[in-house]
Design an enzyme around this catalytic site. Sequence first.
Site, PDB file in Angstrom:
ATOM      1  N   ASP A  23     -20.088 -22.233 -81.029  1.00 57.51           N
ATOM      2  CA  ASP A  23     -19.305 -21.001 -80.888  1.00 57.51           C
ATOM      3  C   ASP A  23     -19.553 -20.132 -82.127  1.00 57.51           C
ATOM      4  OD1 ASP A  23     -17.513 -19.036 -80.276  1.00 57.51           O
ATOM      5  OD2 ASP A  23     -15.716 -20.281 -80.431  1.00 57.51           O
ATOM      6  N   TYR A  28     -17.670 -10.525 -82.289  1.00 57.18           N
ATOM      7  CA  TYR A  28     -17.813  -9.070 -82.381  1.00 57.18           C
ATOM      8  C   TYR A  28     -17.747  -8.599 -83.829  1.00 57.18           C
ATOM      9  CZ  TYR A  28     -17.212  -8.466 -77.297  1.00 57.18           C
ATOM     10  OH  TYR A  28     -17.368  -8.490 -75.953  1.00 57.18           O
ATOM     11  N   ARG A  60      -7.262 -11.583 -90.170  1.00 57.87           N
ATOM     12  CA  ARG A  60      -6.365 -12.575 -89.575  1.00 57.87           C
ATOM     13  C   ARG A  60      -5.393 -13.140 -90.610  1.00 57.87           C
ATOM     14  NH1 ARG A  60     -10.491 -15.968 -85.544  1.00 57.87           N
ATOM     15  NH2 ARG A  60     -11.454 -14.092 -84.601  1.00 57.87           N
ATOM     16  N   ASP A 115     -20.626 -15.510 -76.743  1.00 56.88           N
ATOM     17  CA  ASP A 115     -20.562 -16.143 -78.063  1.00 56.88           C
ATOM     18  C   ASP A 115     -20.501 -17.664 -78.023  1.00 56.88           C
ATOM     19  OD1 ASP A 115     -18.079 -16.055 -76.861  1.00 56.88           O
ATOM     20  OD2 ASP A 115     -16.983 -15.901 -78.750  1.00 56.88           O
ATOM     21  N   GLU A 116     -20.654 -18.284 -76.849  1.00 57.94           N
ATOM     22  CA  GLU A 116     -20.578 -19.730 -76.753  1.00 57.94           C
ATOM     23  C   GLU A 116     -21.767 -20.265 -75.963  1.00 57.94           C
ATOM     24  OE1 GLU A 116     -16.615 -21.410 -75.897  1.00 57.94           O
ATOM     25  OE2 GLU A 116     -15.917 -19.337 -75.785  1.00 57.94           O
TER      26      GLU A 116
END
Length: 604
Positions: A23, A28, A60, A115-116
């Site tokens: 991952d 983004y 975050r 993305d994985e």
Amino acid sequence: MESGCSTYNEGDCDHSRSIIHIDIDCFYAQVEMVRNPELRSVPLGIQQKNIVVTSNYEARSYGVKKCMLVTDALKVCPNLKLVNGEDLQNYRTTSNKIFAVLQSWKCPVEKLGMDENFIDVTNLVQDKLKSVNLNSLLVTGHIYSEASMDCPCGCHPRLKLASQVASEMRKKIYDELGYTTCAGIAHNKLLAKLICPLHKPNDQTAIFPEHATSFMSTFSSVRSIPSIGSKTTEALISHKIISVSDLQQTPLEVLKKHFSSDMAVRLKNLSLGEDNTPVKRDTGRPQSIGLEDSFKTVSVKSEVEDKFSALLQRLLVLVREDGRIPVSLRVTLRKKDSKRLSSHRESRQSQISPSIFTLSNGTLTVTDSGQQKLMNTVMRLFNKLIDLSKPFHLTLVGLAFTKFQERMTGRGSIVNYLMNDISVQSVLNLTNDCDTSASSMDYSAASPSSSTTTDLSDTEVEPSPKKPKKVNWIAKRRCLSKEDVASPSKLKVGELRLNSKELEKVSKLRLNSRDRSLTPRASPAKDNLSDASDSTKDITEDGPCDDCPKYVDKEVFNALPGDMQQELKAMWKNPSGSEVPRSSPRTLNKAKPNTIMKYFVPQK
């Protein structure tokens, strides 16, 4: 609660696979940070409309969460740097590059979003095991829990080696592209995906099979299991099954009362960490390419058309990069319904003609008229979804190409042979038997069929370009020896191809000659193809056919390409084998052998 091979049924104790799930960290945001390194040290949010769809780890730490409103994100992080992420082109390009790096290991790779990726390294690990010391093998990265038993199937050494492979993959992605990743290593896809984010970012975790059940019991919601959707979650909650632990403890017979037998078994297995789903090898190309535009409300048809037009322009750019030819178009609308107190999506799709797309200098292009045809299809589907006699309120419109066909190029391509050279064979009507025919033939181009299906009510396939209905070949069908038709290359069909203008000219000239043919003609005996003296003495090597054989229309012959004239002259001058008279009605009705040429040449 733990489970090992000793507690598995014989069919369930399959730890033979080694699966890696990779991952990309804050995908983004990281794409933007790689493009602009100055963004690495600041809190960054990716904005789509009025929502922060994702953010970097710096943001975050301030409390910015995924899918948070921009206004709320700025409240918790006033210095948040926002980048517009509505154009997904750069993200798709990066995703494809990462996919290509993973493919270099020659293992099955399956994309999961942009993305994985899942990678099945089972065979690679088996090969590496032959040349390593099993006693010295260590897990690279983290491990969920140390081995509590020696599994007799030998899965522990395999997963340890798989963790080393995962580390190599992550390092190569970073060295070549600059992206940090996290990875999960397990014996199935479910555990590999769920264990992957345990030590994010930029790290990896492996889990042994005997810890699957205890690991799954840590999830407080059954919705955490990827294969369980919102409707199934609601159904489970209605029966007081909320956490994965609750699902583990629910007897299978109880689940079968509320779900189908297969579904009940599937839910039970997932809760225990059992998953036999294979990694599907793919090309990295998506099954559909689409874009959406959301807004507060639109209630006017002209505004909807403008939004569709803007989406189509952006969508055509993505299709050009993809390189495949779309054959189906889907329109999606999200309607605001006051009665339902919620919005709901509806979609319609229709087949589209591949001829709208052309290949120019290796690039897929669409003319202005082709774009107008696509817009006409879009608005036709829109009219089927919306009753314009009543007020409507839309909050989203979407366009997607949902089915594709590969465009094969090159002289060696069988598609090129079928689509382009078929016209020559139809005109020549070559067979490997000695049947000759004076009848006219239908001229039709072959088009590749699609295995896709759509709603027939929505299917309005654009008719193929018009072609001459009848083309009478000047030389009656001739007998060729088996050697002459042993290989398509010997027919030189590529060099004898007639273009559409030449075909129209041949057809027109033939029609004129047909009018003149109303006058009495010589008897068939005089027109016999075996009249070698007439067939050879009247033909010069390079000049026009002033004195062609009696059965040849001179005007039509002179209108043919030079290469074709030369071949006909050579045939008349030096016919191979014994000569065969032109066919009579009796020979026309004679059964023909079942040869491969029957499938390439229309028989009349």
